[in-house]
Design a protein around this motif. Structure first.
Motif, PDB file in Angstrom:
ATOM      1  N   TYR A 208      10.229   0.177   5.332  1.00 39.52           N
ATOM      2  CA  TYR A 208      10.376   1.180   4.277  1.00 39.52           C
ATOM      3  C   TYR A 208       9.005   1.698   3.837  1.00 39.52           C
ATOM      4  N   TRP A 209       8.081   0.780   3.643  1.00 43.59           N
ATOM      5  CA  TRP A 209       6.732   1.157   3.212  1.00 43.59           C
ATOM      6  C   TRP A 209       6.078   2.073   4.248  1.00 43.59           C
ATOM      7  N   TYR A 210       6.209   1.731   5.522  1.00 45.00           N
ATOM      8  CA  TYR A 210       5.601   2.530   6.596  1.00 45.00           C
ATOM      9  C   TYR A 210       6.186   3.937   6.620  1.00 45.00           C
ATOM     10  N   GLU A 211       7.493   4.049   6.504  1.00 48.66           N
ATOM     11  CA  GLU A 211       8.136   5.366   6.557  1.00 48.66           C
ATOM     12  C   GLU A 211       7.697   6.241   5.383  1.00 48.66           C
ATOM     13  N   LEU A 212       7.570   5.642   4.195  1.00 50.81           N
ATOM     14  CA  LEU A 212       7.106   6.406   3.036  1.00 50.81           C
ATOM     15  C   LEU A 212       5.671   6.874   3.211  1.00 50.81           C
ATOM     16  N   HIS A 213       4.835   5.995   3.730  1.00 56.63           N
ATOM     17  CA  HIS A 213       3.423   6.347   3.840  1.00 56.63           C
ATOM     18  C   HIS A 213       3.139   7.283   5.004  1.00 56.63           C
ATOM     19  N   GLN A 214       4.022   7.331   5.970  1.00 58.32           N
ATOM     20  CA  GLN A 214       3.925   8.357   7.002  1.00 58.32           C
ATOM     21  C   GLN A 214       4.081   9.734   6.358  1.00 58.32           C
ATOM     22  N   ILE A 215       5.032   9.853   5.445  1.00 57.03           N
ATOM     23  CA  ILE A 215       5.262  11.121   4.752  1.00 57.03           C
ATOM     24  C   ILE A 215       4.083  11.465   3.851  1.00 57.03           C
ATOM     25  N   GLN A 216       3.648  10.506   3.073  1.00 59.02           N
ATOM     26  CA  GLN A 216       2.579  10.778   2.119  1.00 59.02           C
ATOM     27  C   GLN A 216       1.260  11.052   2.826  1.00 59.02           C
ATOM     28  N   GLY A 217       1.062  10.418   3.965  1.00 56.65           N
ATOM     29  CA  GLY A 217      -0.134  10.698   4.754  1.00 56.65           C
ATOM     30  C   GLY A 217      -0.109  12.109   5.306  1.00 56.65           C
ATOM     31  N   ASN A 218       1.059  12.546   5.757  1.00 53.47           N
ATOM     32  CA  ASN A 218       1.194  13.904   6.288  1.00 53.47           C
ATOM     33  C   ASN A 218       0.990  14.951   5.204  1.00 53.47           C
ATOM     34  N   ASN A 219       1.336  14.583   3.971  1.00 53.37           N
ATOM     35  CA  ASN A 219       1.181  15.512   2.846  1.00 53.37           C
ATOM     36  C   ASN A 219      -0.208  15.412   2.202  1.00 53.37           C
ATOM     37  N   ASN A 220      -1.075  14.566   2.786  1.00 55.02           N
ATOM     38  CA  ASN A 220      -2.407  14.336   2.227  1.00 55.02           C
ATOM     39  C   ASN A 220      -2.334  13.916   0.754  1.00 55.02           C
ATOM     40  N   SER A 221      -1.313  13.110   0.448  1.00 55.84           N
ATOM     41  CA  SER A 221      -1.113  12.689  -0.931  1.00 55.84           C
ATOM     42  C   SER A 221      -2.077  11.576  -1.315  1.00 55.84           C
ATOM     43  N   ASP A 222      -2.605  11.660  -2.536  1.00 54.72           N
ATOM     44  CA  ASP A 222      -3.451  10.588  -3.060  1.00 54.72           C
ATOM     45  C   ASP A 222      -2.624   9.505  -3.734  1.00 54.72           C
ATOM     46  N   TYR A 223      -1.323   9.747  -3.835  1.00 54.80           N
ATOM     47  CA  TYR A 223      -0.426   8.782  -4.468  1.00 54.80           C
ATOM     48  C   TYR A 223      -0.233   7.560  -3.587  1.00 54.80           C
ATOM     49  N   TYR A 224      -0.128   6.414  -4.230  1.00 51.13           N
ATOM     50  CA  TYR A 224       0.243   5.202  -3.509  1.00 51.13           C
ATOM     51  C   TYR A 224       1.619   4.772  -3.998  1.00 51.13           C
ATOM     52  N   THR A 225       2.530   4.554  -3.067  1.00 51.15           N
ATOM     53  CA  THR A 225       3.891   4.149  -3.420  1.00 51.15           C
ATOM     54  C   THR A 225       4.152   2.727  -2.940  1.00 51.15           C
ATOM     55  N   GLY A 226       4.572   1.869  -3.859  1.00 53.49           N
ATOM     56  CA  GLY A 226       4.957   0.509  -3.507  1.00 53.49           C
ATOM     57  C   GLY A 226       6.447   0.433  -3.247  1.00 53.49           C
ATOM     58  N   VAL A 227       6.857  -0.495  -2.402  1.00 55.03           N
ATOM     59  CA  VAL A 227       8.270  -0.705  -2.108  1.00 55.03           C
ATOM     60  C   VAL A 227       8.579  -2.188  -2.248  1.00 55.03           C
ATOM     61  N   TYR A 228       9.621  -2.499  -3.006  1.00 55.28           N
ATOM     62  CA  TYR A 228      10.039  -3.891  -3.182  1.00 55.28           C
ATOM     63  C   TYR A 228      11.540  -3.993  -2.961  1.00 55.28           C
ATOM     64  N   LEU A 229      11.938  -5.038  -2.264  1.00 52.39           N
ATOM     65  CA  LEU A 229      13.360  -5.297  -2.045  1.00 52.39           C
ATOM     66  C   LEU A 229      13.888  -6.239  -3.114  1.00 52.39           C
ATOM     67  N   ASN A 230      15.135  -6.031  -3.473  1.00 49.51           N
ATOM     68  CA  ASN A 230      15.787  -6.890  -4.448  1.00 49.51           C
ATOM     69  C   ASN A 230      17.212  -7.140  -3.985  1.00 49.51           C
ATOM     70  N   THR A 231      17.713  -8.334  -4.220  1.00 45.79           N
ATOM     71  CA  THR A 231      19.103  -8.602  -3.865  1.00 45.79           C
ATOM     72  C   THR A 231      20.024  -8.054  -4.956  1.00 45.79           C
ATOM     73  N   ILE A 232      21.259  -7.786  -4.591  1.00 43.71           N
ATOM     74  CA  ILE A 232      22.241  -7.333  -5.570  1.00 43.71           C
ATOM     75  C   ILE A 232      22.461  -8.412  -6.627  1.00 43.71           C
ATOM     76  N   GLU A 233      22.506  -9.676  -6.184  1.00 42.76           N
ATOM     77  CA  GLU A 233      22.747 -10.788  -7.116  1.00 42.76           C
ATOM     78  C   GLU A 233      21.650 -10.863  -8.180  1.00 42.76           C
ATOM     79  N   GLU A 234      20.408 -10.724  -7.751  1.00 48.69           N
ATOM     80  CA  GLU A 234      19.314 -10.810  -8.714  1.00 48.69           C
ATOM     81  C   GLU A 234      19.302  -9.588  -9.627  1.00 48.69           C
ATOM     82  N   PHE A 235      19.546  -8.414  -9.071  1.00 49.34           N
ATOM     83  CA  PHE A 235      19.567  -7.189  -9.872  1.00 49.34           C
ATOM     84  C   PHE A 235      20.646  -7.252 -10.947  1.00 49.34           C
ATOM     85  N   GLU A 236      21.815  -7.772 -10.610  1.00 45.65           N
ATOM     86  CA  GLU A 236      22.926  -7.786 -11.568  1.00 45.65           C
ATOM     87  C   GLU A 236      22.733  -8.809 -12.675  1.00 45.65           C
ATOM     88  N   LEU A 237      21.755  -9.695 -12.532  1.00 45.75           N
ATOM     89  CA  LEU A 237      21.410 -10.567 -13.657  1.00 45.75           C
ATOM     90  C   LEU A 237      20.908  -9.748 -14.843  1.00 45.75           C
TER      91      LEU A 237
END
Length: 275
Positions: A208-237
């Motif tokens: 996911y991180w690679y795919e996002l940064h491929q886009i941002q690199g192509n757009n010459n974006s200075d933004y940095y985007t983080g990606v984190y996975l979460n389980t449904i069980e933990e989120f619903e807590l």
């Protein structure tokens, strides 16, 4: 301390009716900001002279800016280290169930932690009450040089006799994910066929991180985007609203604020491609 006291009295009067705490002889009532310095040691934040009983996710290099208006050396905070032993009684306020949150070396080394344990020690800012074994004396730390989320040195330490844990809220989720040192952040919550923190888990997060940064690199974006996975069980807590309980869901934060959510990864890529 007079200014801090006045501010907190006003805040208290405004919050009457939404106080989650049980008045049952507990010594410390505050927010659990997670494990600190050693295993089974958490920090409980009570209040400070910036936001009263509220916490704010911010980076330490922004601490002495106009966002805070607190000159260097004038930060005041009431917070405590709380040590959890095998004998500490931990109660779920909602169910009355007694919980086992004591960690062993085996739990740490082999990552043998449930979603509940991860949320307890991660520093989500959830409300807790603590009854201590020692004689308790409230203490406000003065003349500190950094915000409590980044400097927990020299806080009073107590041994927990009993801890009452209150339900997590969606606000706790927003707090714990609103700032992680990035300009934007995507929390991916989806059904997983593999263990959290397994190789497969990290491979998907990296993809996911690679795919996002491929886009941002192509757009010459200075933004940095983080990606984190979460389980449904933990989120619903965190007791999310119904609109967030359709999975998969990808929650997007920008500059510490939740801005939108998507239910298809391709829509996430399109969102950043159009920025």
């Amino acid at each position: 301390m007079k200014k801090m006291t006045i501010m907190l009295l006003v805040a208290t009067s405004l919050l009457i009716g939404c106080n989650p705490f049980v008045d049952d002889g507990y010594d410390i009532e505050g927010k659990n900001i997670g494990m600190s310095q050693m295993m089974n040691l958490i920090t409980v934040f009570v209040e400070d002279n910036i936001n009263g009983t509220d916490l704010e996710q911010t980076h330490f290099d922004r601490f002495y800016t106009d966002n805070f208006s607190v000159p260097d050396g004038t930060y005041e905070v009431e917070a405590y280290h709380v040590y959890i032993t095998k004998d500490t009684k931990v109660i779920d306020d909602e169910t009355g169930e007694e919980l086992d949150v004591y960690l062993t070396s085996h739990d740490i080394i082999f990552n043998n932690r449930t979603e509940y344990l991860r949320s307890f020690y991660s520093g989500s800012g959830r409300a807790i009450s603590v009854k201590v074994e020692e004689k308790f004396e409230p203490q406000v730390q003065t003349d500190r040089s950094n915000y409590i989320l980044y400097d927990r040195n020299f806080l009073p330490i107590y041994t927990a006799e009993e801890i009452r844990v209150y339900p997590l809220t969606f606000d706790d989720f927003l707090f714990s994910n609103s700032y992680r040192g990035v300009d934007s952040l995507v929390i991916a919550i989806e059904e997983m066929e593999y263990e959290v923190y397994s190789n497969e888990y990290h491979d998907l997060q990296d993809q996911y991180w690679y795919e996002l940064h491929q886009i941002q690199g192509n757009n010459n974006s200075d933004y940095y985007t983080g990606v984190y996975l979460n389980t449904i069980e933990e989120f619903e807590l965190f007791n999310p609203p119904a609109e967030y309980k359709q999975y998969p869901i990808y929650i997007i934060f920008e500059e510490s604020q939740l801005v939108t959510h998507k239910h298809d990864w391709k829509e996430v890529l399109e969102y950043f491609e159009n920025k």
